[in-house]
Scaffold this active site. Structure first.
Site, PDB file in Angstrom:
ATOM      1  N   GLU A   4      -0.722  -9.349  -0.936  1.00  0.00           N
ATOM      2  CA  GLU A   4      -2.164  -9.629  -0.762  1.00  0.00           C
ATOM      3  C   GLU A   4      -2.866  -9.602  -2.121  1.00  0.00           C
ATOM      4  OE1 GLU A   4      -2.608  -6.561   2.249  1.00  0.00           O
ATOM      5  OE2 GLU A   4      -3.109  -8.102   3.729  1.00  0.00           O
ATOM      6  N   GLU A  35       3.794  -5.150   7.246  1.00  0.00           N
ATOM      7  CA  GLU A  35       2.938  -4.197   7.967  1.00  0.00           C
ATOM      8  C   GLU A  35       3.331  -4.063   9.436  1.00  0.00           C
ATOM      9  OE1 GLU A  35       1.902  -6.694   6.029  1.00  0.00           O
ATOM     10  OE2 GLU A  35       0.435  -5.944   4.583  1.00  0.00           O
ATOM     11  N   GLY A  74       0.471  -5.119   0.731  1.00  0.00           N
ATOM     12  CA  GLY A  74      -0.700  -5.150  -0.152  1.00  0.00           C
ATOM     13  C   GLY A  74      -0.386  -5.761  -1.505  1.00  0.00           C
ATOM     14  N   ALA A  77       0.863  -1.176   0.000  1.00  0.00           N
ATOM     15  CA  ALA A  77       0.000   0.000   0.000  1.00  0.00           C
ATOM     16  C   ALA A  77       0.900   1.228   0.000  1.00  0.00           C
ATOM     17  CB  ALA A  77      -0.870  -0.005   1.250  1.00  0.00           C
TER      18      ALA A  77
END
Ligand code: COA
Length: 258
Positions: A112, A132, A109, A65
């Protein structure tokens, strides 16, 4: 029309490239919005039978992200961005096969996103992590759910709790990626796989995908019932007639998606 992604159609295969190489293709709001819009378009485009998702440049698939956007987010806006209409869920519910072509950093992300895809092909220089925890947060794009289902709870726990990076060979050994190739062969090998799948019957592909995904979301009895229902639906298609006829006539089938 898109600024931070590109869509290229190569025959029946569409390639969606996240195109922010100067930020290692980090997922900002614009990438999310444009990619979700592109997926909506591609799901209705009958000429597209398989989707490949990759990142631009040689260094990174997606480095997570966009951390700069975490500032100023409220719990509510962040939850909204990562939930129902998120890119992760749009990929997960995309009715056609999706292959992640992982060409470098595949972090947070990014991992993911890759895990929301159906198959992962990686280059030897790919690196994977859920970092994270190092930012004082945790996975929010499906990491805690998809990672243990792919590689088992102990390994997933270690990655989520340490934030450590693993190399492509380890990712392959864990089952996080399907295949690893030298960087200069990744694209050709991914396209070869995508084209092979694109020749199959589209409805049978869609239903197979749904059935396999259901396996990790249900118990065995429900899964077996769902499978046989989907199997039965295949018997209503023209492609089933074509597939069976082609076998009996000793020729290659031509599937139409009907
Ligand atoms: N969000 C926002 N920007 C990011 C980013 C991310 N997740 N990952 C990389 N970038 C940016 C860097 O800030 C840098 O921008 P700048 O040139 O304007 O300073 C650019 O991309 C290049 O990254 P850089 O850190 O200089 O490359 P590197 O080769 O030294 O390190 C990484 C590569 C992947 C190890 C490092 O960028 C990193 O740790 N990124 C964050 C990964 C992460 O924690 N992701 C999960 C977020 S939840």
């Amino acid at each position: 029309m898109y600024e931070v992604i590109t869509i290229e159609k190569r025959g029946a295969v569409a390639v969606l490239t996240i195109n922010r190489p100067d930020k290692l293709n980090a997922l900002n709001k614009q990438v999310h919005t444009e990619s979700v819009a592109a997926l909506d378009e591609l799901r209705n485009d009958a000429s597209v039978r398989v989707l490949v998702i990759t990142g631009s440049g040689e260094k990174s698939f997606v480095a997570g992200a966009d951390i700069s956007e975490f500032e100023g987010q409220t719990p509510v806006t962040q939850r909204d961005a990562f939930h129902e209409r998120s890119l992760f869920n749009s990929i997960d519910s995309f009715p056609k096969p999706v292959i992640a072509m992982v060409n470098g950093f595949c972090l947070g992300g990014g991992n993911e996103l890759a895990m929301a895809c159906d198959i992962r092909m990686a280059s030897e220089n790919a690196r994977f992590s859920q970092p994270e925890i190092n930012l004082g947060i945790m996975c929010g794009g499906g990491g805690t759910q998809r990672l243990p289902r792919l590689i088992g709870e102990g390994r997933a726990m270690e990655l989520a709790l340490t934030g450590d990076m693993i190399d492509a060979a380890t990712a392959e050994r864990f089952g996080l990626v399907n295949h690893v190739f030298p960087s200069d062969q990744l694209e050709a090998e991914t396209m070869k796989l995508a084209e092979k799948i694109a020749e199959k019957a589209p409805i049978a592909l869609q239903l197979s995908k749904e059935a396999v995904k259901f396996a990790s979301r249900s118990n065995m009895d429900e899964g077996l019932r769902r499978e046989v229902d989907l199997f039965a639906i295949c018997f209503s298609t023209e492609d089933k007639k074509e597939g069976v006829a082609a076998f009996l006539e000793k020729r290659k089938p031509e599937f139409k998606g009907r």
